[in-house]
Scaffold this motif. Sequence first.
Motif: not given
Length: 134
Positions: A63-67, A107-109
């Motif tokens: 999982g990914v929990d940060s930019a 960047f959160v799309l």
Amino acid sequence: MSRRAAWAGGVVAVMAVMAATATPAAAQARVAVVGRDQDAVLALRDELGGHREIDVVEVTAPGVDSAAAATALAVRWKLNAVVTVAIAGDDAKAVATVIAYEGLDGFVLGRFEAKAAADKLAQTTATTLWKKLG
């Protein structure tokens, strides 16, 4: 309808739009879907894989929990976008959380969370998503 199939159908169109924004229109977007809920990850991979403008890359990552984590994963696998997905709850009340990160800088799309009974999660997710990101 299984929980996995129910929610996956509702978010596929939105994920296609998010992935397409991460790359020029003429190119195929390389996207990875990661998360700790294997059923959710597989369902979204299956759905996204059916779109010709998206190349779903299978990566091994919990999982990914940060930019920063999204950027590191994207650089390693040469991805345009990283999509994280998690489902919590049970069949009576399930919660789908989806976050799409742009691959170059993290960047959160888009980010959304939808809550519903498992058999209605797809419709609820799609409705919530368009209201939030539309």
